[in-house]
Design a protein around this motif. Structure first.
Motif, short mmCIF file in Angstrom:
data_model
loop_
_atom_site.label_atom_id
_atom_site.label_comp_id
_atom_site.label_asym_id
_atom_site.label_seq_id
_atom_site.Cartn_x
_atom_site.Cartn_y
_atom_site.Cartn_z
N PRO A 1 0.82 -1.22 0.00
CA PRO A 1 0.00 0.00 0.00
C PRO A 1 0.85 1.27 0.00
CG PRO A 1 -0.58 -1.43 1.86
CD PRO A 1 0.67 -1.98 1.26
N GLN A 2 0.56 2.13 -0.94
CA GLN A 2 1.12 3.49 -0.85
C GLN A 2 -0.04 4.40 -0.45
OE1 GLN A 2 3.91 4.69 -3.91
NE2 GLN A 2 4.60 2.60 -4.19
N CYS A 3 -0.68 5.06 -1.41
CA CYS A 3 -1.82 5.90 -0.99
C CYS A 3 -2.93 5.03 -0.43
CB CYS A 3 -2.31 6.75 -2.14
SG CYS A 3 -3.52 5.96 -3.22
N GLY A 4 -3.04 3.81 -0.90
CA GLY A 4 -3.98 2.86 -0.33
C GLY A 4 -5.38 2.87 -0.92
N LEU B 1 12.42 -0.85 1.04
CA LEU B 1 11.12 -1.37 0.61
C LEU B 1 10.26 -0.24 0.03
CD1 LEU B 1 9.35 -4.01 0.75
CD2 LEU B 1 8.38 -3.06 2.85
N ALA B 2 10.20 0.86 0.76
CA ALA B 2 9.39 1.99 0.31
C ALA B 2 9.99 2.60 -0.96
CB ALA B 2 9.30 3.04 1.41
N ILE B 3 11.30 2.62 -1.05
CA ILE B 3 11.96 3.20 -2.22
C ILE B 3 11.66 2.37 -3.46
CG2 ILE B 3 14.22 3.60 -3.27
CD1 ILE B 3 15.15 4.55 -0.48
N GLU B 4 11.72 1.05 -3.34
CA GLU B 4 11.38 0.20 -4.49
C GLU B 4 9.97 0.51 -4.97
OE1 GLU B 4 13.95 -3.51 -2.66
OE2 GLU B 4 11.77 -3.72 -2.91
N ALA C 1 2.96 8.12 0.45
CA ALA C 1 3.61 6.91 -0.06
C ALA C 1 4.25 6.06 1.02
CB ALA C 1 4.66 7.31 -1.09
N GLY C 2 4.23 6.51 2.28
CA GLY C 2 4.90 5.76 3.34
C GLY C 2 6.14 6.47 3.84
#
Ligand code: FES
Ligand code: FES
Lengths: 160, 770
Positions: A99-102, B660-663, B499-500
């Motif tokens: 999930p990013q924006c989700g 993980l977030a960067i990928e 985006a996290g």
């Protein structure tokens, strides 16, 4: 116009709500039952964000009139699993950092869950087509594929 | 802002692939977006929008709409005293006053008990228009005598450029007298291009076109507004920057900023399209008129017809090179179509065109042109993908024309740290050469000849790559870090986490303070409680807010150690934090727990100050970040259909705080880039009306269109980022259009210069070449 009574099963519980004749199932779930997990990304059947299960099959709830669900069994993302008791797909989505924006996630998960019920051992191609009705603008789908593939593999492992 | 942190032991912090802690809420549908909020007494808003791109409003009759049961307010411009005839920005153009300048511009607004009633009310509003001639094509709109868009010429709005931290020093020129729709122009020049071309062995001139595209965030714009009885406004908004939203709304409504609170809700994607205020002002005005909470959610059709897309960009380039590979000259111009209001980032294009590679002479002009279309906004690395499409395509063709290796050719001429950009400023440290070199070592690049030779009958195979980047944004920002009475740590910013980024910020705080990240909680506060925080844009969240969090955590750490030093009667220099305890180095029994220190800061009658780390930095040094991408494709020359077999993204992130977030950023950015390359376009007719206002006809890539996106992270530390980190979000959207065009040429021998590279265009180009 007078409101209508909709009786159906939602997330395992019997539900009775008043809806407008023009309400879609998505409207009824979100605005009349407080189930805001299914999202409206387009309202025209093109994005998949509103995907729920009707009698176990994935449907775009923005295209179905609420009253068409009368007597049927509806499952939304809220019924798939909850924090603390996640469905294996949900758990895999979290661990793989999907999930990013989700916003797409509830719809993608419902599509994926339906796919794995129908076809417990999908190929990569089958997964790609299985969730192709759900648009995601953030992830590029790669991590989704990994999470779904892993879940299918793990399920296969448990069964054998 | 030092890059080397002294931590007393390895804590769980930066460098780890930790999934975001709000993941379980996101996958269960529990997180709340604006449209999920339904306060008691909620009303629903709808806007009546102009069907014409340019028209005079002769008369609006709302009486029948007002009479409809369930309708609580129907407003036109006449009902809103704050509206100005000459709206300086799109946000100020709340409702059209007497003229509409794009199809989809709001002319009246309704609030009603149910969305269906509000919609019915729209049908009852009667507007008489006098349709006026339109400027639908930017090249036509530039000409003297074209139908004017702005009332009395227009003013350049460069705030977007500043938010994205682009480039100073490009000279702005006065516009020629009668070209009323040219809102900004600039020219960068060095050396003698005529001489350069005269001495060139090969000169290539091409024009590249990239249409308007939509950012495509899946959650449409949404806002909920409510006033209290004292005239205080609360906005729940889907925004990339709550403080910016507050400033814009305050300006439009002529309210003091401390009379407005913006609560940033979960944002279902923005990519630059949710920076500027759009529907916040009208929603607030409807709430004021009705005294009730009002929610407005745009439909997808409204998003596509009247959102704030990326500009159309048309770039003509003429480049000259000697047989031995020496670059000689570049000349050309970039036309950016901004729709009805100014706001394009003109300078980025000029800098990349003239100074990504080292041209001894250049002369590049840039024009921002207004047309009768929705005004544009940023879209992830604004104007960089369009610009790199042009310059990288051109470099590839030059290399081919003189028969040199295209990677070596690029590397030979790529500007390096210290080289002068077109605006005279030096290039700062970056990993451009490193990512391209790394990609060229990839087996898919090394084996490209085999791939091409393996084409089955009736198919053509090819490989292409491209290099692009982003200069990096800057914005002042703030953060606080507190030590709680139980020894846990609390970080507060106003950063909207799409985006996290919050988990990465928590990792930075953990490492800087010296505690495991599971003991750190990070909160995004609203504009009443959070320190001033910048936008989630410009690839600058980690690069700038990360610094604020790091410095605030160091500040909190120092305060913690000072309290401990007093308690332990030891020197601060002998102390370290180990396992949630401050201990004296070498005397393991002598220590005090973080919980004990935290408690002392919160005890009745205690004389110990609570630990509160604060940082609110401003910045001056950007960190350019580069990305190289490779596409391995197969084409059916009959139909022009492209199958993507592999796609590789190599990116310099400085330091990977959370791989993980960067990928995820690299993969998502790459797919947006591929969408721009292959399928996406807002298509307008000659009356400037959108012909494809649905997601069926505005084609985004699906999982079935794509292979897995392979990611390779390169770490060339930036001198000023937290722990050496650079911005990550924008670079991956830049290279794919050129990479795909280069791959198509490799496969077919045909060069395409107009995006999107649809099957139809490819098939036609192949057919006309044979
Ligand atoms: S909201 Fe139903 S498919 Fe998009
Ligand atoms: S995570 Fe944002 S649309 Fe999929």
């Amino acid at each position: 116009m007078a409101k209508l009574v909709l009786n159906c099963t939602v997330n395992g519980e019997p539900a009775e709500v008043l809806v407008q004749p023009w309400d879609t199932l998505l409207d009824a779930l979100r605005e009349r039952m407080g189930l805001t997990g299914p999202k409206e990304g387009c309202g025209t059947g093109d994005c998949g964000a509103c995907t729920v299960h009707l009698d176990g099959k994935p449907i775009a709830s923005c295209l179905l009139l609420a009253m068409q669900a009368r007597g049927h069994v509806v499952l939304t993302i809220e019924g798939l699993g909850r924090p603390g008791a996640l469905h294996p797909l949900q758990d895999a989505f979290v661990r793989h950092g999907v999930p990013q924006c989700g916003f797409c996630i509830p719809g993608v998960l419902m599509a994926a869950a339906a796919l794995l019920t129908e076809n417990p051992h999908p190929t990569e191609e089958e997964i790609r087509y299985g969730i192709a009705g759900s648009l995601c603008r953030c992830t590029g789908y790669t991590k989704m594929l990994a999470a779904i593939t892993e879940t299918a593999g793990a399920a296969a492992g448990r069964r054998s | 802002m030092s890059t080397v942190m002294k931590t007393t032991r390895d804590v769980k912090g930066i460098g780890l692939s930790i999934p975001r802690p709000d993941g379980p809420e996101k996958v269960t549908g529990q997180v709340q977006y604006v449209a999920d909020l339904s306060p008691r007494g909620l009303l629903h808003a709808k806007l009546l929008r102009s069907p014409h791109a340019h028209a005079r409003i002769l008369r609006i009759d709302v009486s029948r709409a007002r009479a409809l049961p369930g309708v609580r307010a129907v407003l036109t411009a006449a009902d809103i005293p704050e509206l100005k005839r000459k709206a300086p920005t799109r946000a100020h153009a709340v409702l059209a006053i007497d003229r509409v300048v794009f199809a989809g511009q709001p002319v009246a607004a309704v609030a009603a008990d149910e969305p269906a009633i509000a919609e019915e009310a729209l049908d009852l509003i009667d507007v008489q228009y006098e349709v006026l001639p339109v400027s639908a094509d930017p090249l036509e709109a530039m000409k003297p005598g074209a139908p004017p868009v702005a009332d009395a010429g227009t003013e350049a709005d460069t705030s977007e450029a500043q938010a994205h931290g682009s480039v100073a020093g490009v000279t702005t020129e006065a516009k020629p007298a009668k070209a009323v729709n040219i809102s900004q122009q600039a020219r960068i020049q060095r050396g003698d291009v005529a001489k350069g071309f005269a001495e060139s062995d090969v000169v290539i001139e091409k024009t590249y076109r990239v249409p308007m595209v939509h950012q495509g965030y899946l959650e449409p714009h949404a806002v909920l507004a409510q006033w209290d009885t004292t005239g205080f406004l609360t906005l729940w908004s889907s925004t990339q920057g709550s403080f910016n939203t507050r400033s814009e709304v305050a300006d439009v409504l002529e309210l003091s900023e401390n009379r407005i609170k913006v609560i940033p809700m979960e944002c279902g994607g923005g990519f630059g399209g949710k920076i500027r205020a759009l529907c916040e002002p009208i929603t607030a005005i409807l709430a004021r008129a009705t005294g009730r909470p009002v929610r407005y959610v745009m439909t997808r059709r409204e998003e596509l017809e009247a959102g704030m897309p990326a500009p159309q960009v048309i770039i003509r380039l003429k480049t000259g090179v000697k047989r031995d590979g020496t670059l000689m000259a570049i000349e050309g111009e970039a036309v950016l179509e901004s729709g009805a209001f100014s706001g394009a980032v003109l300078a980025v294009s000029g800098v990349f065109l003239a100074s990504l590679y080292l041209w001894p002479s250049f002369d590049v002009k840039g024009f921002e042109v207004l047309t009768h279309k929705p005004s544009i906004a940023a879209y992830r690395a604004p104007v960089a993908p369009q610009t790199i499409f042009a310059i990288d395509s051109q470099m590839e063709q030059l290399a081919k024309a003189i028969g040199v290796d295209p990677v070596e050719f690029r590397l030979r001429h790529l500007q390096r740290e210290g080289d002068k950009m077109a605006n005279g400023q030096p290039w700062l440290s970056n990993g451009g050469a490193e990512v391209l070199t790394r990609l060229a070592e990839h087996p898919l690049w090394k084996k490209r000849a085999e791939w091409k030779a393996s084409s089955p009958k009736g198919r053509l195979r090819g490989t292409g790559l491209s290099l692009g980047g982003w200069l990096g944004g800057l914005q002042p920002t703030g953060a606080t870090v507190r030590l709680n009475p139980d020894g846990s740590v609390q970080v507060l910013t106003g950063q909207v986490d799409i985006a996290g980024t919050n988990i990465a910020l928590a990792q930075i705080a953990a490492t800087a303070y010296g505690i495991d990240v599971d003991k750190v909680r990070i909160t995004t506060g609203d504009t009443d409680v959070a320190p001033m925080t910048g936008l989630s844009a410009g690839s600058k969240t980690i690069y700038t807010v990360g610094v604020a969090v790091m410095e605030a955590a160091k500040d909190a750490r120092n305060q913690t150690l000072e309290i401990a030093a007093k308690e332990l009667e030891a020197s601060v220099h002998d102390l370290e934090i180990d396992n949630e305890k401050v201990v004296v180095r070498g005397v393991p029994d002598k220590g005090i727990t973080l919980a004990q220190i935290g408690k002392k800061g919160n005890l009745y009658m205690s004389k110990v100050q609570p630990v509160l780390g604060v940082s609110h930095p401003a910045f001056s040094q950007q960190a350019p970040a580069f990305c190289a991408q490779l596409a391995k494709i197969e084409i059916d020359p009959e139909t022009g259909e492209v199958t993507l077999h592999d796609f590789v993204v190599v990116q310099d992130v400085g330091k990977a705080i959370n791989p993980l977030a960067i990928e995820g950023q690299m993969q998502g950015g790459a797919v947006q880039s591929l969408g721009m390359a292959l399928t996406e376009a807002l298509v307008y007719d000659d009356k400037a009306r959108l012909t494809n206002p649905s997601l069926l006809d505005y084609r985004k890539l699906t999982s079935a269109d794509l292979p897995n996106i392979e990611t390779i992270i390169v770490e060339k530390p930036s001198p000023h980022g937290p722990f050496g980190a650079r911005g990550v979000g924008e670079p991956p959207i830049v290279p794919a259009p050129a990479a795909i065009a280069n791959a198509i040429e490799d496969a077919t021998g045909v060069r395409l210069t107009e995006l999107p590279l649809t099957s139809e265009r490819i098939a036609l180009a192949i057919a006309s070449a044979t």
